[in-house]
Design a protein around this motif. Structure first.
Motif, mmCIF file in Angstrom:
data_model
loop_
_atom_site.group_PDB
_atom_site.id
_atom_site.type_symbol
_atom_site.label_atom_id
_atom_site.label_comp_id
_atom_site.label_asym_id
_atom_site.label_seq_id
_atom_site.Cartn_x
_atom_site.Cartn_y
_atom_site.Cartn_z
ATOM 1 N N GLN A 287 0.830 -1.197 0.000
ATOM 2 C CA GLN A 287 0.000 0.000 0.000
ATOM 3 C C GLN A 287 0.874 1.260 0.000
ATOM 4 O O GLN A 287 1.923 1.291 0.645
ATOM 5 N N PRO A 288 0.470 2.311 -0.721
ATOM 6 C CA PRO A 288 1.241 3.562 -0.712
ATOM 7 C C PRO A 288 1.289 4.151 0.700
ATOM 8 O O PRO A 288 0.322 4.064 1.459
ATOM 9 N N HIS A 289 2.434 4.747 1.051
ATOM 10 C CA HIS A 289 2.604 5.387 2.353
ATOM 11 C C HIS A 289 2.401 6.889 2.201
ATOM 12 O O HIS A 289 2.743 7.481 1.172
ATOM 13 N N ALA A 290 1.854 7.513 3.221
ATOM 14 C CA ALA A 290 1.549 8.945 3.148
ATOM 15 C C ALA A 290 2.807 9.791 2.999
ATOM 16 O O ALA A 290 2.776 10.848 2.338
ATOM 17 N N ASN A 291 3.918 9.387 3.584
ATOM 18 C CA ASN A 291 5.115 10.225 3.593
ATOM 19 C C ASN A 291 6.342 9.583 2.953
ATOM 20 O O ASN A 291 7.207 10.289 2.427
ATOM 21 N N GLN A 303 11.621 16.849 2.923
ATOM 22 C CA GLN A 303 11.186 17.848 3.915
ATOM 23 C C GLN A 303 11.426 19.244 3.352
ATOM 24 O O GLN A 303 12.536 19.568 2.927
ATOM 25 N N ILE A 304 10.390 20.073 3.332
ATOM 26 C CA ILE A 304 10.500 21.458 2.859
ATOM 27 C C ILE A 304 10.724 22.373 4.062
ATOM 28 O O ILE A 304 10.000 22.283 5.060
ATOM 29 N N ILE A 305 11.743 23.235 3.970
ATOM 30 C CA ILE A 305 12.004 24.210 5.027
ATOM 31 C C ILE A 305 12.036 25.603 4.415
ATOM 32 O O ILE A 305 12.199 25.768 3.200
ATOM 33 N N SER A 306 11.885 26.611 5.266
ATOM 34 C CA SER A 306 11.906 27.999 4.787
ATOM 35 C C SER A 306 13.341 28.435 4.524
ATOM 36 O O SER A 306 14.306 27.831 5.022
ATOM 37 N N VAL A 307 13.479 29.502 3.754
ATOM 38 C CA VAL A 307 14.810 30.013 3.440
ATOM 39 C C VAL A 307 15.508 30.531 4.691
ATOM 40 O O VAL A 307 16.733 30.413 4.836
ATOM 41 N N THR A 308 14.734 31.065 5.633
ATOM 42 C CA THR A 308 15.346 31.569 6.874
ATOM 43 C C THR A 308 15.857 30.413 7.732
ATOM 44 O O THR A 308 16.927 30.503 8.338
ATOM 45 N N ASP A 309 15.090 29.302 7.779
ATOM 46 C CA ASP A 309 15.560 28.131 8.522
ATOM 47 C C ASP A 309 16.815 27.555 7.861
ATOM 48 O O ASP A 309 17.718 27.061 8.548
ATOM 49 N N ALA A 310 16.865 27.600 6.527
ATOM 50 C CA ALA A 310 18.042 27.108 5.827
ATOM 51 C C ALA A 310 19.265 27.956 6.162
ATOM 52 O O ALA A 310 20.374 27.435 6.332
ATOM 53 N N MET A 311 19.066 29.272 6.291
ATOM 54 C CA MET A 311 20.195 30.159 6.584
ATOM 55 C C MET A 311 20.617 30.073 8.048
ATOM 56 O O MET A 311 21.803 30.053 8.368
ATOM 57 N N LEU A 312 19.650 30.006 8.952
ATOM 58 C CA LEU A 312 19.949 30.078 10.383
ATOM 59 C C LEU A 312 20.134 28.709 11.033
ATOM 60 O O LEU A 312 20.670 28.613 12.130
ATOM 61 N N GLY A 313 19.681 27.661 10.333
ATOM 62 C CA GLY A 313 19.709 26.326 10.932
ATOM 63 C C GLY A 313 18.415 26.066 11.695
ATOM 64 O O GLY A 313 17.753 26.993 12.171
ATOM 65 N N THR A 314 18.046 24.810 11.801
ATOM 66 C CA THR A 314 16.788 24.471 12.480
ATOM 67 C C THR A 314 16.777 22.986 12.827
ATOM 68 O O THR A 314 17.720 22.255 12.523
ATOM 69 N N LEU A 364 14.458 20.362 0.935
ATOM 70 C CA LEU A 364 14.089 21.296 -0.123
ATOM 71 C C LEU A 364 13.823 22.665 0.505
ATOM 72 O O LEU A 364 13.050 22.757 1.476
ATOM 73 N N VAL A 365 14.470 23.694 0.000
ATOM 74 C CA VAL A 365 14.323 25.049 0.546
ATOM 75 C C VAL A 365 13.274 25.806 -0.261
ATOM 76 O O VAL A 365 13.368 25.918 -1.495
ATOM 77 N N TRP A 366 12.286 26.313 0.464
ATOM 78 C CA TRP A 366 11.201 27.063 -0.189
ATOM 79 C C TRP A 366 11.559 28.543 -0.250
ATOM 80 O O TRP A 366 11.915 29.157 0.763
ATOM 81 N N ILE A 367 11.462 29.110 -1.463
ATOM 82 C CA ILE A 367 11.727 30.535 -1.676
ATOM 83 C C ILE A 367 10.392 31.247 -1.841
ATOM 84 O O ILE A 367 9.574 30.845 -2.676
#
Length: 407
Positions: A287-291, A303-314, A364-367
């Motif tokens: 069966q397909p998995h959700a994630n 996993q998509i993160i914001s550009v600020t999290d990419a710059m500052l770390g998270t 993946l960094v979201w702009i």
């Protein structure tokens, strides 16, 4: 010398039926059995021995549904180390080998007794009846695949009639020895020619190979010895199975017809069983998995993160099959970065490999598409800073080179 493909050895295609595989091996066994080359040169004997071993090994794998499935998916690696033909005590009598495999009587060869040195007789064993296989499928989640599980399937299958015990007759006295074949289940034909005397055997037309005749059929089953029943079977699924794999549950298919007819009818004793149940063939449907996405034993998550999290770390939470894991991302994380969680993938299914796969997390960094006036002014003010001028580290180049390879 490298091994040849088993299908090539037998000269059959990958979609060949069990009967076609069996017939191909019969032909090669007749040609290459060492007993037929006792008067050949040493080189001819060695060639015959090698070819016979090669054919026997190919048949051992392709005639077994489990081994064949592993070989089809993984090649020689899927069946390495599994028991094959044992020739440590010789190659066996050709007549016995082929009669054991094919039930005796191979038209024109009289159980191969017509060839000197191959032994006589043969062809007198009663036919063993086998019930039909049943095919079904089970749907599994990745969580169930990770740990293994048990599933229940409900199916309709033929089972021995409770009134006659599978014999097809109410009483043992209603089952008589077939007068045409004398209870052997086969009829014999002797042919004399300039090449000598040959004996052929064929299935008795009167009893159908059972060796017995039912004179007074059971009313409940009409003489078939079978009754259709709806039953539930519990199946043990090993960990690590893959979509499209087939699990064989021996003996859980249809019962054989007249499985109580062929035994010796001794006074005061019931007829013995001379039939075997078919198998239950279970097709795995993942069966397909959700994630998570799967590739063999490895799992993949984005996993998509914001550009600020990419710059500052998270820190991010990564879903795995046994719970969530916290992953720390360093300041300056680039889009396309892959983090590996070792051992958080899937186990190898028994007999297919060892160890456990990994879970790969792609960042993946979201702009943002739009900025407010104040946000735009703030970024414009930082635009000339050296911190915002690309200066690739070795790690950055590795990430970007992998991304470039996509194109």
């Amino acid at each position: 010398m490298a091994k040849r493909d088993y299908y090539e050895v037998l000269g059959v295609g990958k979609n060949a039926s069990a009967d076609e595989i069996k017939a191909a091996y019969r032909q090669l066994a007749l040609k290459w059995h060492p007993d037929r080359w006792v008067n050949g040169s040493d080189a001819e004997k060695k060639t015959a021995e090698d070819n016979f071993k090669e054919a026997a090994e190919a048949y051992d794998v392709l005639s077994d549904p489990d081994k064949k499935a592993k070989y089809d998916q993984f090649g020689f690696a899927g069946v390495d180390g599994q028991a094959g033909p044992d020739f440590s005590h010789g190659f066996g009598n050709l007549n016995d080998i082929l009669n054991d495999l094919f039930g005796g009587g191979f038209g024109g060869f009289g159980g191969f007794s017509g060839f000197g040195g191959f032994g006589g007789g043969g062809g007198h064993s009663q036919r063993v009846f086998r019930g039909r296989d049943i095919r079904t499928r089970v749907k599994l989640t990745l969580e169930e695949i990770a740990t293994g599980c048990e599933k229940e399937v409900t199916l309709e299958r033929n089972r021995p009639c409770p009134d006659c015990g599978g014999k097809g007759a109410k009483s043992d006295s209603d089952i008589k020895t077939c007068p045409q074949c004398g209870g052997t289940g086969q009829v014999q034909q002797v042919t004399n020619s300039i090449f000598g005397r040959s004996i052929t055997y064929s299935t008795c037309p009167r009893c159908g190979g059972e060796g017995k005749i039912v004179s007074n059929p059971c009313r409940r089953c009409g003489g078939t010895g079978l009754e259709r029943k709806r039953e539930t079977v519990r199946i043990k699924i090993p960990a690590g199975v893959e979509d499209g794999m087939q699990i064989t549950v021996r003996g859980e298919g249809h019962a054989a017809q007249h499985n109580g007819v062929n035994g010796d009818l001794l006074e005061g004793h019931a007829a013995q069983h001379n039939g075997v149940n078919g198998d239950l063939l279970v097709l795995i449907e993942q069966q397909p998995h959700a994630n998570l996405k799967r590739d063999g034993q490895n799992l993949f998550y984005s996993q998509i993160i914001s550009v600020t999290d990419a710059m500052l770390g998270t820190e991010i939470s990564v879903p795995a099959l046994d719970g969530n894991y916290t992953v720390k991302l360093e300041p300056g994380t680039q889009s396309g970065t892959v983090v590996k969680l070792r051992g958080k993938g899937l186990p190898a299914v028994s007999g297919y490999g060892s160890g456990r796969g990994d879970l790969y997390v792609k960042i993946l960094v979201w702009i943002p598409h739009k900025l407010s006036r104040s946000e735009k002014d703030a970024i414009e003010a930082m635009k000339g800073s050296s911190s915002f001028t690309p200066s690739l580290t070795r790690e950055d180049r590795t990430v970007f080179d992998k991304e470039k390879n996509i194109f």
